[in-house]
Scaffold this active site. Structure first.
Site, PDB file in Angstrom:
ATOM      1  N   GLY A   1      24.199   5.719  22.811  1.00 60.46           N
ATOM      2  CA  GLY A   1      25.343   6.358  22.167  1.00 60.46           C
ATOM      3  C   GLY A   1      25.317   7.839  22.466  1.00 60.46           C
ATOM      4  O   GLY A   1      25.654   8.263  23.556  1.00 60.46           O
TER       5      GLY A   1
ATOM      6  N   CYS B   1       3.732  -0.632  29.872  1.00 56.66           N
ATOM      7  CA  CYS B   1       3.251  -1.979  29.581  1.00 56.66           C
ATOM      8  C   CYS B   1       2.820  -1.980  28.119  1.00 56.66           C
ATOM      9  O   CYS B   1       2.522  -0.936  27.558  1.00 56.66           O
ATOM     10  CB  CYS B   1       2.096  -2.386  30.487  1.00 56.66           C
ATOM     11  SG  CYS B   1       0.608  -1.428  30.285  1.00 56.66           S
TER      12      CYS B   1
HETATM   13  P1  NAD Z   1      24.503   2.869  25.405  1.00 54.38           P
HETATM   14  O1  NAD Z   1      25.413   3.683  24.580  1.00 54.38           O
HETATM   15  O2  NAD Z   1      23.858   3.469  26.602  1.00 54.38           O
HETATM   16  O3  NAD Z   1      25.289   1.570  25.921  1.00 54.38           O
HETATM   17  C1  NAD Z   1      26.094   0.788  25.085  1.00 54.38           C
HETATM   18  C2  NAD Z   1      27.009  -0.045  25.960  1.00 54.38           C
HETATM   19  O4  NAD Z   1      27.816  -0.858  25.100  1.00 54.38           O
HETATM   20  C3  NAD Z   1      27.956   0.806  26.786  1.00 54.38           C
HETATM   21  O5  NAD Z   1      27.805   0.461  28.151  1.00 54.38           O
HETATM   22  C4  NAD Z   1      29.333   0.459  26.244  1.00 54.38           C
HETATM   23  O6  NAD Z   1      30.324   0.455  27.250  1.00 54.38           O
HETATM   24  C5  NAD Z   1      29.105  -0.929  25.686  1.00 54.38           C
HETATM   25  N1  NAD Z   1      30.064  -1.331  24.653  1.00 54.38           N
HETATM   26  C6  NAD Z   1      30.474  -0.654  23.547  1.00 54.38           C
HETATM   27  N2  NAD Z   1      31.362  -1.380  22.846  1.00 54.38           N
HETATM   28  C7  NAD Z   1      31.527  -2.536  23.528  1.00 54.38           C
HETATM   29  C8  NAD Z   1      32.317  -3.689  23.301  1.00 54.38           C
HETATM   30  N3  NAD Z   1      33.096  -3.807  22.228  1.00 54.38           N
HETATM   31  N4  NAD Z   1      32.261  -4.681  24.224  1.00 54.38           N
HETATM   32  C9  NAD Z   1      31.482  -4.582  25.326  1.00 54.38           C
HETATM   33  N5  NAD Z   1      30.708  -3.518  25.573  1.00 54.38           N
HETATM   34  C10 NAD Z   1      30.719  -2.510  24.675  1.00 54.38           C
HETATM   35  O7  NAD Z   1      23.420   2.289  24.418  1.00 54.38           O
HETATM   36  P2  NAD Z   1      21.995   1.673  24.776  1.00 54.38           P
HETATM   37  O8  NAD Z   1      21.020   2.762  24.949  1.00 54.38           O
HETATM   38  O9  NAD Z   1      22.114   0.667  25.848  1.00 54.38           O
HETATM   39  O10 NAD Z   1      21.625   0.970  23.405  1.00 54.38           O
HETATM   40  C11 NAD Z   1      22.374  -0.151  22.973  1.00 54.38           C
HETATM   41  C12 NAD Z   1      22.030  -0.507  21.561  1.00 54.38           C
HETATM   42  O11 NAD Z   1      20.748  -1.102  21.481  1.00 54.38           O
HETATM   43  C13 NAD Z   1      21.998   0.688  20.625  1.00 54.38           C
HETATM   44  O12 NAD Z   1      22.555   0.315  19.391  1.00 54.38           O
HETATM   45  C14 NAD Z   1      20.551   0.982  20.484  1.00 54.38           C
HETATM   46  O13 NAD Z   1      20.262   1.662  19.292  1.00 54.38           O
HETATM   47  C15 NAD Z   1      19.991  -0.394  20.500  1.00 54.38           C
HETATM   48  N6  NAD Z   1      18.614  -0.361  20.940  1.00 54.38           N
HETATM   49  C16 NAD Z   1      17.852  -1.448  20.823  1.00 54.38           C
HETATM   50  C17 NAD Z   1      16.546  -1.425  21.232  1.00 54.38           C
HETATM   51  C18 NAD Z   1      15.684  -2.589  21.158  1.00 54.38           C
HETATM   52  O14 NAD Z   1      14.525  -2.456  21.114  1.00 54.38           O
HETATM   53  N7  NAD Z   1      16.209  -3.751  21.207  1.00 54.38           N
HETATM   54  C19 NAD Z   1      15.984  -0.288  21.742  1.00 54.38           C
HETATM   55  C20 NAD Z   1      16.785   0.794  21.857  1.00 54.38           C
HETATM   56  C21 NAD Z   1      18.084   0.750  21.485  1.00 54.38           C
END
Ligand code: NAD
Length: 551
Positions: free
Chosen positions: A49, A405
């Site tokens: 974000g 890792c």
């Molecule tokens: P980012 O902002 O880089 O990417 C988000 C993507 O979602 C963008 O490419 C955007 O175009 C897309 N998007 C937004 N609304 C959409 C919709 N309605 N339909 C389709 N695509 C849509 O974010 P990121 O760094 O990739 O992180 C994604 C999420 O995962 C965040 O909420 C982050 O906090 C969370 N996250 C999870 C973990 C984990 O361990 N699983 C780790 C870090 C972040």
């Protein structure tokens, strides 16, 4: 070097600052903004974000200036991306102390955060964006690989071959999903509303092909699944529309998750809004946008629950989409679990987590040397060896070469000390920095993610990350950070990070031994305290002292 144009970290073995810890902070800050690493470097946005590396360009310039001049007995203080002071400390103290996005409880809401951000008083630091140890999509690749491996072990006999995973979000973190699925042998259908996200992941070799629409995506997915051939397919669409549409047509999907940036409702594309209009609309009417985004997330989550009802393995991938859907009034939002209680907590009980390092030289040969060292240190750990080998073959570096890792208590310190020896004996050409994600075993309180469903109900207790940060300061880390709101958004998490520099000196060796023992030790302690038997076993076997547990 510093400026408003593209930023690249210096490479090589020549110092720009007065010592390697300062130099490392300087290079890693710059590396976070390398155009290959950051999602929107021109706005200082690294990932997740609006996760930033510095509050604004004047702050960035000032941080660079201060780090360049900082002495080995001084500490730079950074308050939400802005350098606010330099203090005389001592050589064991961190060279940088960082606090990002922290707000007092009752004020910890997105509207209040945005109000303060607009006044220029704070910034959103995410986890490793504002703490300068983001290493591009590889960082999350290992965690995502581990998670999908755990899904495969739980439901599909140890491999995703012959299965289809449906997910959305191909951003900085979510972009790891397609490769993590194919590394586990499966087929992935990945939806993103931003065509750039799809193209970028193809360019980086994380995504195989782009399909023109859902029909083609399904056709390609079924073909590959039937041939038990790994394949990842990107589709440009709004997930709030695509996921319900796939459910409605009875698509044969085995695993469903999501990594759109749902933690921030202003970064999730609502139904009925064109992608091109998203940013302007979010600026013009944040409240209306938030309402529409949440309603759309409710439709998205409802379809995920529908897939679960139809027998798929469904989990929340740490972006708070269930919380947002529930705020929009969808009652079954929490019917599927978060990925931590489902797959990761047993690893946390052993102090395992996302250990990572980067070569300040910029030379990939240095990472190859560390890869060999890890393989040599842990010869009996086959999953680790498989990861290191595959990563060596398939991961393209973004910015400074780096590796990640998952290592546990009693392992990280051994790896760190070996790395320091590699520097000391000239087996790598410049120092290495060793850090980790804030998403770790003992460094975060995040009731929708890392601490969801703790055995003793202590999900929201945030003393642990604060103790973690203080322990790392006391143990000799090179820079330490305390953040709020990373991963799941403002009001929902408090977390800490540390980075420690291996410059080959005996002093660095001493610091590394303490930090890389005590930091994962916090994870063991935290899980012993919460009543996890495996953590108590680990504490007993490996000598972690926990007074109330008698170990
Ligand atoms: P980012 O902002 O880089 O990417 C988000 C993507 O979602 C963008 O490419 C955007 O175009 C897309 N998007 C937004 N609304 C959409 C919709 N309605 N339909 C389709 N695509 C849509 O974010 P990121 O760094 O990739 O992180 C994604 C999420 O995962 C965040 O909420 C982050 O906090 C969370 N996250 C999870 C973990 C984990 O361990 N699983 C780790 C870090 C972040």
């Amino acid at each position: 070097m510093a400026g408003r144009g593209p930023v690249w970290a210096p490479r090589g073995a020549t110092l720009n600052a007065r010592g390697w810890p300062q130099e490392a902070a300087l290079r890693m800050l710059m590396n976070n903004l390398d155009p290959e690493v950051a999602e929107h470097p021109e706005r200082l946005v690294v990932y997740g974000g609006s996760g930033r590396a510095a509050r604004d360009w004047p702050s960035f310039d000032a941080i660079v200036r201060e780090l360049t001049a900082l002495r080995a007995d001084e500490t730079l203080l950074v308050q939400s991306g802005r350098p606010v002071g330099v203090m005389t400390t001592h050589e064991w103290a961190p060279r940088v102390l960082i606090a990002n996005s922290n707000l007092v409880g009752d004020w910890a809401t997105w509207p209040e955060f945005r109000r303060l951000e607009q006044l220029g008083l704070t910034m959103y630091g995410q986890m490793t964006a504002g703490s300068w140890i983001y290493i591009g999509t590889q960082g999350i690749l290992q965690g995502t690989y581990e998670t999908f491996a755990a899904v495969a072990a739980k439901r599909f006999g140890g491999s995703l071959a012959g299965t289809i995973t449906l997910t959305a979000g191909l951003g900085g973190m979510g972009g790891a999903q397609p490769l993590a699925v194919t590394m586990n042998g499966g087929v992935a259908v990945c939806v993103d509303c931003d065509p750039r996200g799809v193209e970028r992941r193809i360019g980086h070799g994380y995504l195989d092909v782009r399909a023109d629409g859902l029909d083609e995506a399904l056709r390609l997915a079924y073909e590959a699944r039937d041939a038990r051939r790994p394949l990842s397919i990107g589709v440009v669409a709004n997930a709030a529309e695509a996921v319900p549409a796939l459910l409605a047509r009875g698509a044969e999907i085995d695993v469903v998750t999501d990594q759109t940036s749902a933690h921030d409702p202003l970064a999730y594309l609502p139904l009925g809004v064109a992608f091109e209009d998203m940013a302007a609309l979010a600026r013009k009417d944040p409240e209306g946008f938030t309402r529409r985004a949440r309603e759309s997330m409710a439709r998205h989550v409802e379809a995920m629950v529908g897939f679960q009802d139809a027998g798929a393995e469904v989990f929340d991938y740490g972006n708070s989409i269930r919380g947002e859907a529930s705020l929009a009034g969808y009652a079954r939002a929490f019917d599927f679990p978060g990925f931590v209680p489902a797959y990761i907590r047993p690893l946390f009980c052993e102090g395992k987590g996302p250990f990572r390092w980067a070569a300040l030289s910029g030379d990939p040969a240095d990472i190859a040397a560390t890869d060999r060292a890890v393989l040599d240190l842990f010869p009996d750990n086959e999953p680790l060896a498989r990861w290191i080998r595959m990563a060596g073959e398939r991961v393209r570096y973004q910015g400074l070469p780096a590796r990640i890792c998952w290592l546990g208590y009693g392992e990280r310190d051994r790896a760190g000390e070996r790395f320091n020896d590699l520097v000391a004996y000239g087996e790598v050409s410049a120092p290495l920095v060793i850090g980790r994600d804030h998403l770790d075993c003992g460094s975060v309180a995040s009731p929708y993610r890392e601490t969801e469903g703790m055995l003793d109900g202590s999900d929201a207790i945030a003393d642990w990350p604060l103790l973690n940060a203080m322990v790392n300061v006391a143990s000799g880390a090179s820079w330490v950070s305390i953040h709020h709101g990373g991963g799941v958004g403002i009001g929902r998490s408090i977390h800490a990070g540390q980075v420690t520099v291996a410059d080959g000196t005996p002093l660095a060796g001493e610091k590394i031994r303490r930090v890389l023992t005590n930091d994962p030790g916090m994870g063991v302690i935290r899980h012993v305290d919460a009543g996890y038997d495996r953590a108590a076993e680990v504490a007993r076997e490996r000598g972690v002292r926990v007074p109330m547990a008698g170990t």
